[in-house]
Design a protein around this motif. Sequence first.
Motif, PDB file in Angstrom:
ATOM      1  N   HIS A 107     -20.670 -26.054  16.906  1.00  0.00           N
ATOM      2  CA  HIS A 107     -19.380 -25.875  16.251  1.00  0.00           C
ATOM      3  C   HIS A 107     -19.596 -25.220  14.881  1.00  0.00           C
ATOM      4  N   MET A 108     -20.563 -25.733  14.125  1.00  0.00           N
ATOM      5  CA  MET A 108     -20.843 -25.172  12.805  1.00  0.00           C
ATOM      6  C   MET A 108     -21.423 -23.769  12.902  1.00  0.00           C
ATOM      7  N   TYR A 109     -22.351 -23.551  13.843  1.00  0.00           N
ATOM      8  CA  TYR A 109     -22.904 -22.201  14.017  1.00  0.00           C
ATOM      9  C   TYR A 109     -21.768 -21.205  14.268  1.00  0.00           C
ATOM     10  N   SER A 110     -20.855 -21.578  15.134  1.00  0.00           N
ATOM     11  CA  SER A 110     -19.758 -20.672  15.480  1.00  0.00           C
ATOM     12  C   SER A 110     -18.800 -20.479  14.308  1.00  0.00           C
ATOM     13  N   ALA A 111     -18.556 -21.539  13.557  1.00  0.00           N
ATOM     14  CA  ALA A 111     -17.676 -21.427  12.394  1.00  0.00           C
ATOM     15  C   ALA A 111     -18.251 -20.433  11.385  1.00  0.00           C
ATOM     16  N   LEU A 112     -19.523 -20.583  11.085  1.00  0.00           N
ATOM     17  CA  LEU A 112     -20.174 -19.652  10.148  1.00  0.00           C
ATOM     18  C   LEU A 112     -20.210 -18.245  10.742  1.00  0.00           C
ATOM     19  N   GLY A 113     -20.455 -18.159  12.037  1.00  0.00           N
ATOM     20  CA  GLY A 113     -20.457 -16.865  12.703  1.00  0.00           C
ATOM     21  C   GLY A 113     -19.107 -16.176  12.611  1.00  0.00           C
ATOM     22  N   LEU A 114     -18.026 -16.920  12.799  1.00  0.00           N
ATOM     23  CA  LEU A 114     -16.688 -16.324  12.703  1.00  0.00           C
ATOM     24  C   LEU A 114     -16.427 -15.792  11.298  1.00  0.00           C
ATOM     25  N   MET A 115     -16.884 -16.513  10.291  1.00  0.00           N
ATOM     26  CA  MET A 115     -16.696 -16.038   8.918  1.00  0.00           C
ATOM     27  C   MET A 115     -17.489 -14.753   8.697  1.00  0.00           C
ATOM     28  N   LEU A 116     -18.715 -14.695   9.205  1.00  0.00           N
ATOM     29  CA  LEU A 116     -19.527 -13.480   9.066  1.00  0.00           C
ATOM     30  C   LEU A 116     -18.932 -12.317   9.858  1.00  0.00           C
ATOM     31  N   ILE A 117     -18.413 -12.609  11.042  1.00  0.00           N
ATOM     32  CA  ILE A 117     -17.789 -11.567  11.858  1.00  0.00           C
ATOM     33  C   ILE A 117     -16.565 -11.006  11.141  1.00  0.00           C
ATOM     34  N   ALA A 118     -15.780 -11.872  10.507  1.00  0.00           N
ATOM     35  CA  ALA A 118     -14.611 -11.403   9.754  1.00  0.00           C
ATOM     36  C   ALA A 118     -15.045 -10.481   8.624  1.00  0.00           C
ATOM     37  N   LEU A 119     -16.107 -10.846   7.923  1.00  0.00           N
ATOM     38  CA  LEU A 119     -16.623  -9.991   6.851  1.00  0.00           C
ATOM     39  C   LEU A 119     -17.147  -8.667   7.412  1.00  0.00           C
ATOM     40  N   LEU A 120     -17.885  -8.727   8.516  1.00  0.00           N
ATOM     41  CA  LEU A 120     -18.393  -7.516   9.159  1.00  0.00           C
ATOM     42  C   LEU A 120     -17.239  -6.593   9.529  1.00  0.00           C
ATOM     43  N   ASP A 121     -16.215  -7.159  10.143  1.00  0.00           N
ATOM     44  CA  ASP A 121     -15.083  -6.356  10.580  1.00  0.00           C
ATOM     45  C   ASP A 121     -14.405  -5.672   9.386  1.00  0.00           C
ATOM     46  N   LYS A 122     -14.344  -6.358   8.274  1.00  0.00           N
ATOM     47  CA  LYS A 122     -13.751  -5.759   7.067  1.00  0.00           C
ATOM     48  C   LYS A 122     -14.622  -4.609   6.567  1.00  0.00           C
ATOM     49  N   VAL A 123     -15.925  -4.786   6.589  1.00  0.00           N
ATOM     50  CA  VAL A 123     -16.849  -3.756   6.100  1.00  0.00           C
ATOM     51  C   VAL A 123     -16.832  -2.522   6.999  1.00  0.00           C
ATOM     52  N   ILE A 124     -16.812  -2.718   8.316  1.00  0.00           N
ATOM     53  CA  ILE A 124     -16.888  -1.566   9.224  1.00  0.00           C
ATOM     54  C   ILE A 124     -15.520  -0.961   9.516  1.00  0.00           C
ATOM     55  N   GLY A 125     -14.472  -1.554   8.993  1.00  0.00           N
ATOM     56  CA  GLY A 125     -13.152  -0.945   9.125  1.00  0.00           C
ATOM     57  C   GLY A 125     -12.372  -1.303  10.369  1.00  0.00           C
ATOM     58  N   GLY A 126     -12.702  -2.355  11.009  1.00  0.00           N
ATOM     59  CA  GLY A 126     -11.945  -2.819  12.169  1.00  0.00           C
ATOM     60  C   GLY A 126     -12.515  -2.294  13.471  1.00  0.00           C
ATOM     61  N   SER A 127     -12.685  -3.184  14.412  1.00  0.00           N
ATOM     62  CA  SER A 127     -13.240  -2.831  15.714  1.00  0.00           C
ATOM     63  C   SER A 127     -12.642  -3.752  16.762  1.00  0.00           C
ATOM     64  N   ARG A 128     -12.120  -3.165  17.828  1.00  0.00           N
ATOM     65  CA  ARG A 128     -11.573  -3.961  18.934  1.00  0.00           C
ATOM     66  C   ARG A 128     -12.648  -4.853  19.549  1.00  0.00           C
ATOM     67  N   LYS A 129     -13.844  -4.319  19.678  1.00  0.00           N
ATOM     68  CA  LYS A 129     -14.933  -5.088  20.294  1.00  0.00           C
ATOM     69  C   LYS A 129     -15.319  -6.278  19.412  1.00  0.00           C
ATOM     70  N   VAL A 130     -15.361  -6.077  18.117  1.00  0.00           N
ATOM     71  CA  VAL A 130     -15.691  -7.180  17.208  1.00  0.00           C
ATOM     72  C   VAL A 130     -14.594  -8.240  17.265  1.00  0.00           C
ATOM     73  N   LEU A 131     -13.341  -7.803  17.296  1.00  0.00           N
ATOM     74  CA  LEU A 131     -12.227  -8.753  17.407  1.00  0.00           C
ATOM     75  C   LEU A 131     -12.313  -9.544  18.714  1.00  0.00           C
ATOM     76  N   THR A 132     -12.593  -8.845  19.808  1.00  0.00           N
ATOM     77  CA  THR A 132     -12.749  -9.530  21.100  1.00  0.00           C
ATOM     78  C   THR A 132     -13.903 -10.523  21.031  1.00  0.00           C
ATOM     79  N   GLY A 133     -14.991 -10.124  20.379  1.00  0.00           N
ATOM     80  CA  GLY A 133     -16.128 -11.027  20.211  1.00  0.00           C
ATOM     81  C   GLY A 133     -15.740 -12.283  19.458  1.00  0.00           C
ATOM     82  N   GLY A 134     -14.999 -12.123  18.376  1.00  0.00           N
ATOM     83  CA  GLY A 134     -14.540 -13.283  17.610  1.00  0.00           C
ATOM     84  C   GLY A 134     -13.671 -14.208  18.440  1.00  0.00           C
ATOM     85  N   ARG A 135     -12.791 -13.607  19.225  1.00  0.00           N
ATOM     86  CA  ARG A 135     -11.916 -14.422  20.088  1.00  0.00           C
ATOM     87  C   ARG A 135     -12.723 -15.207  21.125  1.00  0.00           C
TER      88      ARG A 135
END
Length: 126
Positions: free
Chosen positions: A46-74
Amino acid sequence: MFPKYFIIGAVNAALAIALGAFGAHGLEGKVTDHYLDVFETGVRYHMYSALGLMLIALLDKVIGGSRKVLTGGRLIFAGTIIFSGSLYILTLTGFSKLGMITPIGGVAMIAGWVFVIVGAAKQAAK
């Protein structure tokens, strides 16, 4: 994606900490050591995934948005609910048939990370 998934990740990190404390203090002596280990596994992922979601959100902001990254987060979020949730319920109820759905959550989390990798790699190749 950024604020929503960052917040979802942070809320889940707080929940993982609260559930970890509950497991360590509220379940001790009430369930077997085996089920304490099962609960702890749920909290850990649960904690690994929580931290991962926060990092994925930051990644998505840096790379400018990606459908695949959003799907991964979901997928990671859904997988966490299924994986950790089934372990929490299994520990609290002893209903062993829940163990059959736990791997579905694990597969969803793995698939989510694959989507994140592909989305990030596509952005890096641009």
